[in-house]
Design a protein around this motif. Structure first.
Motif, PDB file in Angstrom:
ATOM      1  N   GLU A 278      -2.893   4.742   3.363  1.00 47.97           N
ATOM      2  CA  GLU A 278      -2.489   3.332   3.228  1.00 47.97           C
ATOM      3  C   GLU A 278      -3.546   2.389   3.793  1.00 47.97           C
ATOM      4  O   GLU A 278      -3.903   1.377   3.181  1.00 47.97           O
ATOM      5  CB  GLU A 278      -1.150   3.122   3.957  1.00 47.97           C
ATOM      6  N   ALA A 279      -4.087   2.739   4.973  1.00 51.80           N
ATOM      7  CA  ALA A 279      -5.055   1.858   5.646  1.00 51.80           C
ATOM      8  C   ALA A 279      -6.338   1.700   4.834  1.00 51.80           C
ATOM      9  O   ALA A 279      -6.919   0.606   4.776  1.00 51.80           O
ATOM     10  CB  ALA A 279      -5.390   2.418   7.034  1.00 51.80           C
TER      11      ALA A 279
ATOM     12  N   LYS B  78      -5.885  -0.627   1.826  1.00 55.34           N
ATOM     13  CA  LYS B  78      -5.789  -2.000   2.348  1.00 55.34           C
ATOM     14  C   LYS B  78      -7.182  -2.583   2.590  1.00 55.34           C
ATOM     15  O   LYS B  78      -7.445  -3.750   2.324  1.00 55.34           O
ATOM     16  CB  LYS B  78      -5.017  -1.951   3.683  1.00 55.34           C
ATOM     17  N   TRP B  79      -8.083  -1.752   3.111  1.00 56.09           N
ATOM     18  CA  TRP B  79      -9.474  -2.166   3.383  1.00 56.09           C
ATOM     19  C   TRP B  79     -10.166  -2.610   2.102  1.00 56.09           C
ATOM     20  O   TRP B  79     -10.852  -3.626   2.070  1.00 56.09           O
ATOM     21  CB  TRP B  79     -10.215  -0.988   4.018  1.00 56.09           C
TER      22      TRP B  79
ATOM     23  N   LEU C  71      -8.630  -3.634  -0.710  1.00 55.76           N
ATOM     24  CA  LEU C  71      -7.953  -4.785  -1.302  1.00 55.76           C
ATOM     25  C   LEU C  71      -8.190  -6.072  -0.511  1.00 55.76           C
ATOM     26  O   LEU C  71      -8.038  -7.168  -1.060  1.00 55.76           O
ATOM     27  CB  LEU C  71      -6.450  -4.506  -1.414  1.00 55.76           C
ATOM     28  N   ALA C  72      -8.585  -5.954   0.755  1.00 59.10           N
ATOM     29  CA  ALA C  72      -8.877  -7.152   1.564  1.00 59.10           C
ATOM     30  C   ALA C  72     -10.035  -7.953   0.973  1.00 59.10           C
ATOM     31  O   ALA C  72     -10.164  -9.153   1.236  1.00 59.10           O
ATOM     32  CB  ALA C  72      -9.187  -6.748   3.004  1.00 59.10           C
TER      33      ALA C  72
ATOM     34  N   GLN D 293      -5.838  -6.167  -7.950  1.00 55.97           N
ATOM     35  CA  GLN D 293      -5.225  -4.945  -7.423  1.00 55.97           C
ATOM     36  C   GLN D 293      -4.975  -3.906  -8.512  1.00 55.97           C
ATOM     37  O   GLN D 293      -4.938  -2.703  -8.230  1.00 55.97           O
ATOM     38  CB  GLN D 293      -3.910  -5.288  -6.718  1.00 55.97           C
TER      39      GLN D 293
END
Length: 481
Positions: free
Chosen positions: A259-260, A263-264, A266-267, A272
């Motif tokens: 998950e992390a 997220k990195w 998509l930041a 998406q």
């Protein structure tokens, strides 16, 4: 709307024309599957590395970084399985003298069947190919190539050799005299440098499990097939983190890092829908879970990062081959054990290409068109450019003074050649987020015009506010928070 093949050609051409990526040794007609990063490419690459390092090392108290050597003891690669198992099935065409990966030829045929709507035939071929690959059945792979009448793309003939295994490691010799025992390898991955330093880092850093070790570094693979620009290269860079955990907790940590890491990505603000997870249907013998984060390039979804639960395979192998204990004493459990490992691994060059593809935009304006690279401001190679409206009347002096006040903190450019419109287009093409125009009003009231790259909107601001405005918009905080 142009097709995706043409779009990718435009992206490659733009990357060369504007100083991002050059074919290596180009004046000598190049070297296959090797590329050089130009002045803006080097900046963008460094910014991606900084973003990863900050997110991994700076933002996590229990992750630390190292930089291990490219040359390592050859026994390491026996322990890791690379000497015996790091092979690709290769086949040669006798007429063109060209060498191909057998699975790539079959993948291309599967893609062709899918394009033609022959989905059942494609699925059947894929199943057969994967079965033969898993069983290491090389004659079976050749049989499939013959059955499906696959011809050499160069000669057009089907005059094939047998399929045979080809080790991907580059070997060289170390020392003044070159004997058989002096063979060393250029590392094919950076992970092993972390594993063999596990105890060094744990003891000197007083690290408690769970903890991670991160590394960015070059790796080398003797890829026979150069494919898709910088996607598959012989010399490339990896950003890897090995996270050491208590056995039994590995799948919780696997889910955390899965998950992390997405997220990195998509930041950075991409669409998406261009990202997806791809779970491995067949796991490596040492893994109990594996997933790829894939990005949709113009040539389809491809892996940019892998997250793997590697169990205790690597440390146990090095313990066995070296005779040194690779164990951790857990004070909470009051016992020693070999930790399990969760790996996150990115190909930096692939990440560079995904960032570049995502940023590349061809825009049709009211009376004009432009190509603009819409990088996240924190990643942009040049943060701002100072443009004096003319080369006279003291405007260059004023512009230089502004440039000097900002270049200590930001990578800046100064440009006074051509019309202001042409200069804006040049900065759009390299992805500069802000253009600062110095005009006659600037001499009177110490204000300048800031032009924003994406919207092309302009605003008048006092010179003394420039540092804060740019600093706020290009700050790493915008990504790391």
């Amino acid at each position: 709307m142009q097709n995706k093949e043409q779009l990718f050609k435009n992206i490659i051409a733009h990357s060369k024309e504007y100083g991002f990526v050059f074919p290596s040794s180009e004046i000598y007609d190049g070297l296959g599957a090797v590329y050089d990063y130009g002045q803006y490419g080097a900046e963008l690459k460094n910014n991606i590395k900084t973003y990863w390092w900050k997110a991994m090392v700076q933002m996590n108290e229990n992750i630390t970084g190292i930089d291990s050597a490219i040359f390592m003891h050859p026994e390491i690669w026996k322990a890791s399985g690379h000497v015996d198992g790091f092979n690709d099935p290769m086949i040669d065409n006798k007429d063109s003298k060209k060498r191909y990966r057998a699975d790539n030829l079959l993948e291309d045929r599967i893609a062709k069947y899918e394009k033609e709507g022959k989905t059942e035939k494609a699925a059947q071929l894929r199943e057969q190919m994967e079965g033969f690959l898993k069983a290491d059945n090389l004659s079976g792979l050749k049989q499939l190539i013959e059955e499906h009448e696959i011809a050499c793309p160069v000669s057009g003939t089907r005059n094939w050799t047998d399929v045979r295994q080809f080790n991907l490691m580059f070997s060289t010799r170390m020392g003044a005299t070159a004997g058989e025992n002096d063979v060393v390898y250029l590392r094919p991955e950076t992970a092993q440098g972390i594993f063999v330093n596990f105890l060094n880092v744990q003891k000197t850093g007083r690290m408690k499990i769970p903890f991670g070790i991160a590394q960015i570094g070059k790796a080398f693979r003797n890829e026979v097939i150069a494919r898709q620009f910088i996607m598959r290269m012989r010399e490339f860079e990896q950003m890897e983190m090995q996270f050491f955990v208590r056995p039994g907790t590995e799948l919780e940590w696997y889910a955390h890092w899965k998950e992390a890491r997405l997220k990195w990505h998509l930041a950075l603000g991409p669409d998406q829908a261009r990202y997806r997870y791809h779970d491995h249907a067949k796991l490596a013998h040492y893994a109990n879970a594996a997933v790829d984060i894939e990005y949709e390039f113009p040539f389809g979804f491809k892996e940019v990062e892998g997250i793997h639960s590697r169990t205790d395979f690597d440390l146990s192998q090095h313990q066995e081959f070296s005779g040194k204990k690779m164990q951790y004493f857990d004070p909470e459990l009051n016992k020693n054990y070999v930790p399990y490992v969760i790996e996150t691994s990115i190909g930096l060059d692939r990440m560079f290409l995904s960032v570049f593809c995502n940023a590349y935009t061809e825009e049709q304006l009211e009376n004009d068109s432009r190509v603009v690279l819409k990088f996240h401001p924190a990643l942009a190679p040049v943060k701002a450019t100072v443009l004096p409206l003319t080369r006279k009347d003291g405007l260059p002096d004023k512009a230089r003074a502004i440039m000097d006040s900002l270049k200590l903190d930001f990578n800046m450019q100064y440009d006074e050649k051509d019309s202001i419109g042409k200069r804006y287009r040049r900065q759009d093409a390299i992805g500069t987020p802000f253009c600062i125009t110095v005009d006659y009003e600037s001499l009177e009231n110490d204000t300048v015009t800031i032009r924003h790259r994406d919207s092309m909107e302009q605003e008048r601001v006092p010179v003394q506010q420039l540092h804060d405005i740019i600093g706020r918009l290009v700050s790493w905080k915008t990504l790391l928070q």
